[in-house]
Design a protein around this motif. Structure first.
Motif, PDB file in Angstrom:
ATOM      1  N   HIS A 210       0.810  -1.211   0.000  1.00 51.08           N
ATOM      2  CA  HIS A 210       0.000   0.000   0.000  1.00 51.08           C
ATOM      3  C   HIS A 210       0.853   1.274   0.000  1.00 51.08           C
ATOM      4  CE1 HIS A 210      -3.078  -2.917   0.954  1.00 51.08           C
ATOM      5  NE2 HIS A 210      -4.000  -1.990   0.858  1.00 51.08           N
ATOM      6  N   LEU A 211       2.078   1.163  -0.508  1.00 57.81           N
ATOM      7  CA  LEU A 211       2.930   2.343  -0.601  1.00 57.81           C
ATOM      8  C   LEU A 211       2.387   3.278  -1.683  1.00 57.81           C
ATOM      9  CD1 LEU A 211       5.609   3.661   0.394  1.00 57.81           C
ATOM     10  CD2 LEU A 211       6.720   2.578  -1.571  1.00 57.81           C
ATOM     11  N   ALA A 212       2.188   4.546  -1.331  1.00 60.08           N
ATOM     12  CA  ALA A 212       1.658   5.543  -2.265  1.00 60.08           C
ATOM     13  C   ALA A 212       2.797   6.424  -2.788  1.00 60.08           C
ATOM     14  CB  ALA A 212       0.600   6.403  -1.577  1.00 60.08           C
ATOM     15  N   TRP A 224       8.847   7.353   3.147  1.00 61.13           N
ATOM     16  CA  TRP A 224       8.521   7.448   4.568  1.00 61.13           C
ATOM     17  C   TRP A 224       7.207   6.736   4.837  1.00 61.13           C
ATOM     18  CZ3 TRP A 224       9.315  11.561   1.301  1.00 61.13           C
ATOM     19  CH2 TRP A 224       8.178  12.215   0.828  1.00 61.13           C
ATOM     20  N   ILE A 225       7.133   6.196   6.041  1.00 68.14           N
ATOM     21  CA  ILE A 225       5.933   5.522   6.523  1.00 68.14           C
ATOM     22  C   ILE A 225       5.326   6.397   7.605  1.00 68.14           C
ATOM     23  CG2 ILE A 225       5.009   3.408   7.551  1.00 68.14           C
ATOM     24  CD1 ILE A 225       6.260   3.087   4.743  1.00 68.14           C
ATOM     25  N   HIS A 226       4.057   6.743   7.448  1.00 70.15           N
ATOM     26  CA  HIS A 226       3.390   7.612   8.412  1.00 70.15           C
ATOM     27  C   HIS A 226       3.159   6.879   9.741  1.00 70.15           C
ATOM     28  CE1 HIS A 226       2.872  10.551   5.308  1.00 70.15           C
ATOM     29  NE2 HIS A 226       2.157   9.729   4.553  1.00 70.15           N
ATOM     30  N   PRO A 227       3.047   7.612  10.845  1.00 66.10           N
ATOM     31  CA  PRO A 227       2.858   6.971  12.155  1.00 66.10           C
ATOM     32  C   PRO A 227       1.689   5.993  12.213  1.00 66.10           C
ATOM     33  CG  PRO A 227       3.346   9.297  12.442  1.00 66.10           C
ATOM     34  CD  PRO A 227       3.161   9.079  10.969  1.00 66.10           C
ATOM     35  N   ASP A 228       0.565   6.341  11.550  1.00 68.67           N
ATOM     36  CA  ASP A 228      -0.592   5.450  11.602  1.00 68.67           C
ATOM     37  C   ASP A 228      -0.415   4.209  10.732  1.00 68.67           C
ATOM     38  OD1 ASP A 228      -0.659   7.132   9.344  1.00 68.67           O
ATOM     39  OD2 ASP A 228      -2.790   6.718   9.050  1.00 68.67           O
ATOM     40  N   PHE A 260       2.838  -0.003  -6.267  1.00 69.33           N
ATOM     41  CA  PHE A 260       2.802  -1.387  -6.720  1.00 69.33           C
ATOM     42  C   PHE A 260       1.359  -1.835  -6.959  1.00 69.33           C
ATOM     43  CE2 PHE A 260       6.639  -1.007  -4.035  1.00 69.33           C
ATOM     44  CZ  PHE A 260       7.603  -1.359  -4.966  1.00 69.33           C
ATOM     45  N   PRO A 261       0.734  -1.317  -7.997  1.00 65.12           N
ATOM     46  CA  PRO A 261      -0.672  -1.670  -8.237  1.00 65.12           C
ATOM     47  C   PRO A 261      -0.804  -3.030  -8.924  1.00 65.12           C
ATOM     48  CG  PRO A 261       0.102  -0.226  -9.965  1.00 65.12           C
ATOM     49  CD  PRO A 261       1.250  -0.370  -8.996  1.00 65.12           C
TER      50      PRO A 261
END
Length: 349
Positions: A210-212, A224-228, A260-261
């Motif tokens: 689910h990386l955007a 970067w990965i957000h805290p949530d 990665f769709p």
């Protein structure tokens, strides 16, 4: 306090003032005035004891769980907690916190480890024996709730000791670079790119699938990965290696939002038939999971001499304990010492 009836209900209702000043209206659950009066009087005595004598109310397990869930709504693993709580409900439903003692904890521990059956759509039910780790995770949820009730809410003065069962020490599951190459060659393209990226960054499954694009800066070579989105609830900065950058450049233009769709959407299931077939072709154990790609990434780093404190930061682990599982793979810091002692001083023929 007062006892009254409402037009929309056949039952008697109570209006009362709680010790903290809140006005409460609640149904007695009965249309019998005598029974309703008994409940009214009992609550009146309870609240007087709380306010004047400082006696704590005897809270039920159900209301304790409800408060816990309301405060933990944003917890990353809340759904896992709920599954443990659903099981605990069979042992603690209708119980007061004061009834949860060492004997009851012991009974819960034994019961949680008993085999049970799950239904199958076809054929006979399958019997499952819970792992020791499953028993411990259930006990940890119970312990966390009781400690919160004692330390934060003041609902109880003490909680029983909840000992954990000894869990077997498992080996870290990882593959060699040669095995990884064989796996990549056996995977379909959309999975191959995700696996390459996972092996270069050590990111968890959903952080990859689910990386955007909004989380990627190709110029600064970082993601970067957000805290949530992070297990530890803290943002993770991800420096991108040459290999990771190559993967991302190949993904540019495939989808406006997702890196990665698959058919325009993020992948939701990775343990697919193609994954299992690729493991078999590469000669890798069928028990190798997607999460073991993260173990592989960390193992390679440890073998290549990356300091464990750096590895912890790269992997976004909350504690050093989680990184220690890879310590035995790193021996560079010991190499200078092995030849300092004097040998036996003879040639072996």
């Amino acid at each position: 306090m007062s006892l009254f009836r409402r037009k929309d209900s056949p039952n008697w209702w109570i209006e009362l003032t709680a010790p903290d000043g809140r006005r409460i209206q609640q149904s007695t659950g009965t249309s019998e005035k005598v029974a309703a009066q008994e409940l009214h009087d009992r609550l009146k005595t309870q609240f007087w004891n709380e306010k004047r004598l400082g006696i704590k109310p005897n809270r039920t397990w159900q209301e304790t769980v409800l408060r816990w869930l309301s405060e933990q709504a944003n917890k990353a693993s809340i759904e896992t907690d709920k599954s443990h709580l659903r099981w605990l409900d069979g042992c603690l439903a209708g119980k007061y916190l004061s009834q949860i003692d060492r004997d009851l904890i012991s009974q819960i521990t034994v019961a949680r480890g008993l085999p049970y059956e799950i239904a199958r759509t076809k054929g006979r039910p399958r019997q499952i024996t819970p792992k020791t780790s499953t028993v411990n995770r259930t006990l940890e949820v119970l312990r966390a709730i009781l400690r919160r009730a004692r330390d934060d809410w003041g609902w109880i003065d003490q909680c029983p000791n909840i000992p954990m069962l000894k869990e077997p020490i498992k080996r870290v599951s990882w593959i060699t670079r040669e095995q990884a190459l064989a796996l990549l060659n056996a995977l379909p393209d959309h999975q191959r790119q995700m696996v390459r990226f996972a092996l270069e960054t050590g990111l968890r499954r959903k952080n990859v699938t689910h990386l955007a694009w909004s989380q990627v800066d190709l110029i600064k070579r970082q993601a970067w990965i957000h805290p949530d989105q992070a297990k530890a609830g803290k943002a993770i900065g991800v420096p991108l290696s040459n290999e990771a950058m190559q993967v991302l450049r190949q993904q540019v233009g495939k989808n406006e939002n997702w890196v990665f769709p698959y058919r325009g959407k993020p992948v939701t299931q990775v343990a697919t038939k193609s994954w299992r077939n690729a493991l078999a072709k590469a000669g890798i154990s069928a028990g190798f999971r997607w999460h073991d790609l993260r173990h592989t990434w960390a193992s390679w780093h440890a073998q290549d001499g990356t300091p464990l404190n750096v590895l912890r930061e790269l992997g976004g682990w909350a504690t050093s304990e989680m990184v220690q599982r890879y310590a035995h793979l790193s021996t560079e810091h010991l190499a200078q010492w092995v030849n300092r002692r004097t040998g036996v001083g003879m040639e072996i023929t």
